[in-house]
Write a protein that holds these residues in place. Sequence first.
Motif, PDB file in Angstrom:
ATOM      1  N   GLU A   1      10.189   3.581   2.190  1.00  0.00           N
ATOM      2  CA  GLU A   1      10.595   4.009   3.437  1.00  0.00           C
ATOM      3  C   GLU A   1      11.061   5.083   3.810  1.00  0.00           C
TER       4      GLU A   1
ATOM      5  N   LEU B   1       5.994   7.490   5.389  1.00  0.00           N
ATOM      6  CA  LEU B   1       5.341   7.257   4.502  1.00  0.00           C
ATOM      7  C   LEU B   1       6.385   6.737   3.383  1.00  0.00           C
ATOM      8  N   GLY B   2       5.662   5.669   2.791  1.00  0.00           N
ATOM      9  CA  GLY B   2       6.226   4.828   1.933  1.00  0.00           C
ATOM     10  C   GLY B   2       5.188   4.058   0.788  1.00  0.00           C
ATOM     11  N   HIS B   3       5.908   3.183  -0.108  1.00  0.00           N
ATOM     12  CA  HIS B   3       4.988   2.398  -0.584  1.00  0.00           C
ATOM     13  C   HIS B   3       5.935   1.317  -1.044  1.00  0.00           C
TER      14      HIS B   3
ATOM     15  N   THR C   1       1.657   3.070  -2.166  1.00  0.00           N
ATOM     16  CA  THR C   1       1.744   3.332  -0.849  1.00  0.00           C
ATOM     17  C   THR C   1       0.987   3.566   0.393  1.00  0.00           C
ATOM     18  N   HIS C   2       1.811   4.078   1.365  1.00  0.00           N
ATOM     19  CA  HIS C   2       0.860   3.702   2.705  1.00  0.00           C
ATOM     20  C   HIS C   2       1.656   4.943   3.769  1.00  0.00           C
ATOM     21  N   GLN C   3       0.948   4.606   4.750  1.00  0.00           N
ATOM     22  CA  GLN C   3       1.471   5.924   5.808  1.00  0.00           C
ATOM     23  C   GLN C   3       1.331   5.189   7.782  1.00  0.00           C
TER      24      GLN C   3
END
Length: 424
Positions: free
Chosen positions: A102, A111-113, A383-385
């Motif tokens: 993160e 952003l992160g995963h 991934t995510h945001q």
Amino acid sequence: MNDFPGISWIKAPSPEAAADTAEVQRLVAEVLARVKAEGDAAVADYARRFDRSDLDRFEVTPEERQAAVDALDLQTRADTEFAIANVRRFAEAQLATMQPLEIEILPGAHLGHRVIPVERVGCYVPGGRFPLLSAPIMTIVPAKVAGVDEVIACLPPNAHQAMVAGCHLSGADRIFRIGGAQAIAALAFGTETVPAVDKIVGPGNAFVNEAKRQVFGPVGIDQLAGPSEIYILADSTGEAEMIATDLLAQAEHDVRTRVGLITTSADLGRAVLADVEKQLATLSTASVAGPSWASKGEIAVASDEEAMIAYSDHIAAEHLQVHTADPHAFGQRLRNYGSLFIGELASVVYSDKCIGTNHTLPTMAAGRYTGGLWVGSYVKVATHQWLDDRGVRAVAPPAARQSASEGLEGHRRAAQLRLDRMQA
């Protein structure tokens, strides 16, 4: 043999003939289509045709699993559990290096995963000439360590009982006596009794390999496996008997096994050639190892270490042993391989059986772009945001401008909408 700079040969392998795979492709396509359409009935038909098996059910019951374990002699069970423990410890250590992420890349833009286990995995456990007791360990244990919800094992109906025990001890949730392309079809599409999986791992014969190739897409696979490979890199400090012994240890896998020595010492190369022939005279598996050595065996002499490294990286061997004066420093200069064995005390056999590194490795030069099966093969890094107002103000204008320059009006509107609403 094609010329390679700085390399000459004491023994060159036979030229590789182009394989005619059309019939294998046709037959596998038929198997896949029938199993997809007919389910268990097609699986049973192919079991009778290909495996001479007339099982009334495919799944191994809990009682049969326990009976297979109880039938193991005490030393075999202890050795199997030793291997399982080592593979598990190494997989746990590898998984610990894979951490969620993160990061606030810009003020307000996060952003992160996540590291997410695959939900259901199918592990194909080959039958083969010998009961390879380590095979289920290498595919099943890392899957369980990764946190896969359900691990389905398939092995040929005529596989040795000890292989069933290995699947059970390794942690398989369900075990089915189904082999060949029909096993891959059942895992890929599902049948009345076999659940469809998300990914299929494990080596097999040409039909298994082709089936994995044809189902890939909706279903993931680990890799397409070719015949086993071992190359040894040695300078003048190499010891001929040990090198010859290790080459033949892999050559007994299959008549198509690729085995080779790359050395800067022609004297060592000639000594290894003589020792291989000497050992073949007393090797109980010479009927396999002999043809493998005759057709696929290679002894290459490099003009210097740079040529030896370049040729090794070109081959990208599945197993690569380093027998040099300073094997650790030399190993750091190598780039392409499936797994590296540093120093003469490190043998491929230890990895094949019980030390903890995985023996399911890339062949056919795939080591140029991928490693072998590991705990990371059973997880997805997704991934995510997320953004707050500051993040939108930072990224919306360039995203909208770029979309407009590309003529993508829908993209531009989506980028601009949030900014417009904030400003309103």
